[in-house]
Design a protein around this motif. Structure first.
Motif, PDB file in Angstrom:
ATOM      1  N   LYS A 179     -90.695  11.909  18.527  1.00  0.00           N
ATOM      2  CA  LYS A 179     -92.000  12.244  19.115  1.00  0.00           C
ATOM      3  C   LYS A 179     -92.882  12.958  18.093  1.00  0.00           C
ATOM      4  N   GLN A 203     -85.032   3.866  22.358  1.00  0.00           N
ATOM      5  CA  GLN A 203     -84.755   5.218  22.849  1.00  0.00           C
ATOM      6  C   GLN A 203     -83.636   5.196  23.879  1.00  0.00           C
ATOM      7  N   TYR A 213     -89.991  11.873  27.867  1.00  0.00           N
ATOM      8  CA  TYR A 213     -91.380  11.595  27.479  1.00  0.00           C
ATOM      9  C   TYR A 213     -91.895  10.259  28.015  1.00  0.00           C
ATOM     10  N   ALA A 214     -91.351   9.820  29.149  1.00  0.00           N
ATOM     11  CA  ALA A 214     -91.794   8.541  29.720  1.00  0.00           C
ATOM     12  C   ALA A 214     -93.289   8.548  30.006  1.00  0.00           C
ATOM     13  N   HIS A 217     -95.320   7.322  26.891  1.00  0.00           N
ATOM     14  CA  HIS A 217     -95.061   6.029  26.264  1.00  0.00           C
ATOM     15  C   HIS A 217     -96.300   5.142  26.205  1.00  0.00           C
ATOM     16  N   TRP A 220     -98.410   6.371  23.388  1.00  0.00           N
ATOM     17  CA  TRP A 220     -97.820   6.016  22.095  1.00  0.00           C
ATOM     18  C   TRP A 220     -98.137   4.562  21.742  1.00  0.00           C
ATOM     19  N   ASP A 227     -94.101   0.775  20.408  1.00  0.00           N
ATOM     20  CA  ASP A 227     -93.575   0.244  21.669  1.00  0.00           C
ATOM     21  C   ASP A 227     -92.165   0.778  21.893  1.00  0.00           C
ATOM     22  N   VAL A 228     -91.925   1.312  23.100  1.00  0.00           N
ATOM     23  CA  VAL A 228     -90.634   1.915  23.433  1.00  0.00           C
ATOM     24  C   VAL A 228     -89.767   0.912  24.184  1.00  0.00           C
TER      25      VAL A 228
END
Length: 314
Positions: A179, A203, A213-214, A217, A220, A227-228
Motif C-alpha cells: 500500500k 493479495q 484495504y478493500a 482497491h 488504486w 489491479d488487485v
C-alpha cells in the motif's frame, strides 16, 4: 597558507554528527482506521525535520519500520510496520535549506531554533503484537523514535519503459508495505505505476477471508493503475499460482519486474518465487524484502588527505 585556513575552518565545525543516539519526539494520533478484525492503521503526526531527525534515522524507503513508545515512557519502543508512503523530498525543503546554510540576501546568519516539520505517518498496529498501541484514539499522544532498517531498494525496476509490467505478491503485514509503495504515486520514492502498461497486485486473503484495504482497491485501479487479484488462503501453496493463472494478463517476461512482500511468511515467499520463475521473470528484477536492505545514504566520514587534494584544498 591554504591548508592552514582549511584546518582552522574545520576546527570550528563539528567533525562528527551523532546519528546513533536515538531521539524520541511526541506525536499525536490524528486518525484510526480498522483494516481487518485484528489490525488497525493508526496515523500520527510525526517529526521528520532534517534538523532534528538525521538521515540515518529517517523514514526514507518503503519497508522500514517505525519505533514507537508510549508518551513519557523510557527505553526502546516497539518496531511497527508502516503503511503510508515515505514523505517526498519537498517536505524537507525548509529544514534542508537550514542545514545547508541557505538564506535570503536580506537575511543575516544568526542562531535560529531548529525547524519542526510534522507529517502524517501511518502505523500498521496488530492487536496481538502491539497491544499498547491498538487502543489508541485520535488525540492520544505517543513518541516516535528512529525509523528502523534501510527498507527495500527498487532500483532494478525504476526504468519505466524497460519494465512496463510489474507483478506484486503481498501477504500479511507485507500488504501494508505494498500500500505504501502504491500510494507513493509519482513521488521520488515511488515507481510511477500509473505510467506503466500493467501492474498487478496478488493479495492474499486474511484469516477470516477478507481483503485488507478493500475499500481502496477501486482508487488504486483508477489513480495508480494497479489491479488487485485476491489470493485464496484456502488454496494453500498453489493459491498464488491459481490467482496468476486466472488472470488474463498478456506480458513479455523480459519486460516484466516483480516485488515480493512476504510479510515474514517463508511459505508464501517460496510460492511467489516459484510462480515468478515459472512465469519467466528475470530473477535480477525480482525485489524481495531483506533484513537490512541497501544503504541509500552516505555515512559521515573524516576528510582524508586524498580528498583534500582532489578538491584542491591541500
Amino acid at each position: 597558507h591554504q591548508e592552514h585556513k582549511f584546518e582552522a575552518a574545520m576546527g570550528n565545525m563539528a567533525t562528527e554528527v551523532d546519528t546513533k543516539t536515538p531521539r524520541y519526539f511526541e506525536a499525536e494520533v490524528v486518525r484510526v482506521e480498522q483494516v481487518t478484525k485484528s489490525v488497525r492503521d493508526v496515523t500520527v503526526l510525526a517529526e521528520v525535520s532534517r534538523e532534528l531527525v538525521p538521515l540515518t534515522q529517517a523514514y526514507k524507503q518503503v519497508g522500514q519500520r517505525a519505533t514507537v513508545r508510549a508518551a513519557g515512557a523510557n527505553g526502546a519502543g516497539a518496531q511497527v510496520p508502516i503503511s503510508s508512503a515515505p514523505p517526498p523530498v519537498e517536505v524537507y525543503e525548509e529544514s534542508l535549506d537550514r542545514l545547508r546554510g541557505d538564506i535570503a540576501a536580506s537575511d543575516s546568519k544568526v542562531q535560529l531554533e531548529p525547524v519542526s516539520t510534522l507529517t502524517e505517518v501511518t502505523l500498521r498496529v496488530d492487536s496481538a503484537r502491539h497491544r499498547a498501541l491498538y487502543g489508541l484514539e485520535p488525540g492520544d499522544k505517543v513518541e516516535t523514535g528512529p525509523f528502523a532498517g534501510m527498507g527495500m531498494s527498487f532500483r532494478p525496476m525504476q526504468f519505466i519503459f524497460g519494465y512496463p509490467t510489474v507483478l506484486i505478491c503481498a501477504n500479511g503485514e507485507g500488504i501494508s508495505s505494498a500500500k505504501a509503495l502504491i500510494e507513493c504515486g509519482a513521488s521520488d520514492r515511488g515507481l510511477c505505476f500509473h505510467m506503466r502498461e500493467a501492474v498487478r497486485l496478488y493479495q492474499r486473503e486474511e484469516q477470516d477471508g477478507s481483503l485488507a484495504y478493500a475499500d481502496r482497491h477501486a482508487n488504486w485501479a483508477n489513480a495508480y493503475h494497479v489491479d488487485v487479484h485476491p489470493v485464496k488462503r484456502a488454496g494453500g501453496a498453489h493459491a498464488l499460482q491459481d490467482a496468476f493463472d486466472a488472470d488474463d494478463l498478456e506480458y513479455d517476461p523480459d519486460a516484466t519486474a516483480a516485488i515480493v512482500f512476504d510479510g515474514g511468511d517463508p511459505g508464501f515467499k517460496m510460492s511467489a518465487l516459484k510462480m515468478l520463475n515459472d512465469a519467466g521473470v528475470n530473477p535480477d528484477v525480482i525485489v524481495q524484502a531483506t533484513k537490512d536492505g541497501d544503504a541509500i545514504f552516505l555515512e559521515n566520514h573524516a576528510v582524508t588527505d586524498d580528498e583534500k587534494r582532489r578538491k584542491g584544498i591541500a
